[in-house]
Design an enzyme around this catalytic site. Structure first.
Site, short mmCIF file in Angstrom:
data_model
loop_
_atom_site.label_atom_id
_atom_site.label_comp_id
_atom_site.label_asym_id
_atom_site.label_seq_id
_atom_site.Cartn_x
_atom_site.Cartn_y
_atom_site.Cartn_z
N GLU A 205 4.68 -9.81 6.92
CA GLU A 205 3.62 -10.09 6.25
C GLU A 205 2.59 -10.93 6.90
O GLU A 205 1.21 -11.06 6.81
CB GLU A 205 4.13 -10.44 4.91
CG GLU A 205 4.77 -9.40 4.02
CD GLU A 205 4.04 -8.30 4.02
OE1 GLU A 205 2.90 -7.95 3.80
OE2 GLU A 205 4.64 -7.31 3.60
N ARG A 209 -1.23 -9.68 7.91
CA ARG A 209 -2.26 -10.41 7.11
C ARG A 209 -2.98 -11.57 7.75
O ARG A 209 -4.45 -11.39 7.74
CB ARG A 209 -1.67 -10.61 5.74
CG ARG A 209 -1.04 -9.58 5.10
CD ARG A 209 -0.47 -10.02 3.47
NE ARG A 209 0.40 -9.14 3.17
CZ ARG A 209 0.13 -8.55 1.71
NH1 ARG A 209 -0.79 -8.79 0.91
NH2 ARG A 209 1.26 -7.73 1.29
N GLU A 470 -2.64 3.80 1.32
CA GLU A 470 -2.21 4.65 2.55
C GLU A 470 -2.89 6.21 2.41
O GLU A 470 -3.25 6.64 3.31
CB GLU A 470 -0.64 4.65 2.19
CG GLU A 470 0.22 3.44 2.83
CD GLU A 470 0.08 2.39 2.00
OE1 GLU A 470 0.48 1.43 2.56
OE2 GLU A 470 -0.12 2.71 0.84
N THR A 554 -1.83 -2.46 10.79
CA THR A 554 -1.35 -1.64 9.57
C THR A 554 -1.92 -2.31 8.18
O THR A 554 -1.51 -2.06 7.29
CB THR A 554 0.11 -1.79 9.64
OG1 THR A 554 0.65 -0.88 8.47
CG2 THR A 554 0.85 -3.17 9.36
#
Length: 595
Positions: A205, A209, A470, A554
């Site tokens: 994460e 991020r 998504e 992503t």
């Protein structure tokens, strides 16, 4: 005084014409200038008046054009002066924005695409308004915290107090032209972003991020502050890769560097968490000239490639000590998804050159496995992806797996024509299913996962919606790659459902249940980083973050494509002296645990 002057002029005028009248030759010579001549001939007077009016209009129009030209010249001079001042600031070290990026940004702002669809412009504006509302709410109630809780109007530190929403949203602000908000966020990064925290951080994460968000902000703006911050946090994450196999531990303490895995995995590392740092760490090595970041993450791929299966499908648990696979679920959903995504995207990031060829080869092998998981529902023939444990298939698909249509479409162009057509068709079929995840619920928002039973098509399983990106991500790719505006319409319908069900006076929230519409109390950082960004780009010209120049991590952070020229073919690493040649011309905790 003016009246006296007028009378005097009139007297002179009358005296002059009196003299003219006494001379026959003068009358003949000057009669056309005598007002009396025209008073006796009305048609000629009318012609003279028309001529006078036309001449006046011509003179007035010329003066207007000259005035407008002077205004335009003045504006251009002001712009030149502004750019000159900015360049002077750069030379004296008072600005963090690179010269090339300043010029590029100014050029982009002056471009006007007159062929743009007015509907796209209007919809893009609506998405931008949503971003302004989300950001303003965060700024008002949760500034500097990781995420906003809109219902209670307070901030929470879901990621150890790293300002996750702020860092995640930097590039979205920049792309949307929200300059004032971007500059304020930059000031916070410069003055308040501190990574020295006694916090057990998710390596995955934090990478996608924070490292990804900072690198993207750097690539877009040229501001070295963001690169320095990215290096700082990456250095704190690096000890996670110090394992016998090179497969990283997934948790690390940011203050003391002690890594470990979560207890609920039985000591194993998670596939997606271990194989979704390559884009960010390769980019960091390229931009700093330090090979250590790239070497760590590419060693993971080397290790996994040693025993890569014939179908390219790996279970979600990997032993970090031995590098071996543990008996567990195979999925393109939670905890598996972005590993496959990064096999393709590292190949794109390296500009598809020989040093990254093995990534493409591994990805194509995984697509063989993906095809083995494809099934269709009855009676409506929705195409979906199963999950697998051992030899058993499970008729379940996560909304997280809805990134796959976009990934497949993005990778289809690397195949021969017949194969490319087949995979693009598969991508479109899967996207239709994902869109119907939304359309099949009363709120028109998708649940977390779906089950498929014979004769019943699909039914929602876990029924919450946490503002995931998504599906709109895949719609963005399919629209960019096919030009089919149907994908824009689907995206617009999803955006309207978010506006109707998730917007509050103090931000956006998820739903506890997509069937009832009951709201939760969290504005996920990826809503600003991903969902709104992909929706904005869905209605933007293809030149905005061109797929020929950028690759998205992503978390939807665009990273510039840089051609890989590793000195030894197949050697994983980067030389300190490698020249960075860019393309010429600008998932997420909660997957399983909370995103």
């Amino acid at each position: 005084m003016l009246q006296s002057f007028t009378v005097s002029i009139a007297a002179v005028f009358i005296k002059f014409w009196g003299k003219m009248a006494r001379s026959r030759s003068s009358i003949s010579k000057w009669r056309f200038l005598n007002p009396a001549y025209y008073l006796k001939r009305p048609k000629r007077l009318a012609s003279l008046l028309i001529l006078f009016v036309c001449a006046t209009l011509v003179v007035w129009d010329r003066q207007t054009l000259v005035h407008e030209h002077e205004e335009e010249v003045s504006k251009l001079n002001n712009e030149v002066t502004r750019l000159h001042n900015m360049l002077e600031e750069l030379k004296t070290g008072h600005s963090g924005v690179g010269t090339e990026n300043v010029i590029e940004q100014s050029n982009e702002k002056m471009k006007v695409d007159v062929s743009e669809d007015p509907i796209d412009i209007e919809r893009r504006g609506k998405v931008k308004d949503a971003m302004i509302h989300a950001w303003s709410s965060y700024e008002k109630y949760a500034w500097g915290h990781d995420e906003l809780q809109p219902q209670t109007k307070n901030g929470v530190d879901s990621f150890g107090g790293l300002g996750a929403t702020l860092v995640d949203a930097l590039d979205t602000l920049y792309i949307m032209g929200l300059d004032e908000q971007f500059q304020k966020a930059r000031e916070w990064v410069a003055e308040s972003l501190d990574f020295n925290k006694n916090y057990e951080a998710s390596v995955f994460e934090t990478t996608i991020r924070v490292v990804g968000g900072l690198l993207s902000a750097y690539d877009l703006s040229g501001d070295k502050l963001f690169l320095e911050k990215a290096k700082d946090i990456a250095d704190r994450l690096l000890p996670a890769w110090d394992t016998p196999s090179g497969i990283p531990f997934n948790i690390i303490n940011l203050a003391n560097g002690n890594p470990h895995n979560p207890g609920w995995t039985g000591g194993d590392s998670i596939l997606a968490d271990s194989g979704t740092e390559q884009l960010e760490f390769i980019a960091l090595s390229q931009r700093t000239g330090d090979p250590k970041y790239q070497q760590k993450v590419e060693n993971v791929i080397t290790e996994l490639n040693k025993t890569f299966p014939d179908d390219g499908l790996l279970p979600i648990y990997i032993n970090p000590h031995k590098g071996s696979r543990s008996y567990s679920t195979i999925t393109f959903g939670a905890m598996g998804d972005s590993f496959y995504e990064y096999l393709l995207k590292v190949w794109i990031q390296g500009n598809k050159t020989s040093p990254v060829k093995h990534y493409r080869e591994m990805w194509e092998t995984s697509m063989i496995g993906l095809e083995s998981l494809v099934r269709k529902t009855t009676p409506s023939s929705f195409t979906y992806l199963c999950e697998k444990i051992g030899t058993s298939l499970i008729d379940k698909m996560d909304e997280l797996a809805c990134f796959a249509p976009g990934m497949i479409a993005l990778g289809s162009s690397g195949y021969a024509p017949d194969e490319a057509k087949k995979f693009l068709s598969l991508a479109e079929e899967l996207a239709w299913t994902c869109y119907n995840f939304y359309q099949s619920t009363p709120t028109k928002l998708a649940g977390e996962n779906y089950f498929f039973n014979s004769g019943q098509d699909m039914s929602v399983g876990t029924s919450w919606n946490i503002l995931r990106p998504e599906t709109v991500e895949s719609l963005f790719y399919l629209w960019r790659l096919t030009g089919n505006k149907t994908y824009q319409e689907w995206g617009w319908n999803i955006f309207q459902a978010f506006e109707k069900n998730s917007r509050t006076d103090s931000g956006y929230v998820g739903l506890k249940d997509v069937n009832t519409g009951v709201k939760d109390n969290m504005m996920q950082s990826f809503f600003l980083a991903e969902t709104l960004k992909y929706l904005y780009l869905l209605f933007s010209p293809s030149s905005v973050i061109s797929l020929d120049e950028w690759v998205f991590n992503t978390e939807a952070h665009p990273i510039r494509i840089v051609t890989r020229h590793d000195h030894t073919e197949g050697k994983l690493g980067v030389s300190n002296g490698d020249h960075l040649e860019t393309r010429s011309r600008a998932r997420r905790e909660g997957r399983f645990h909370g995103n």
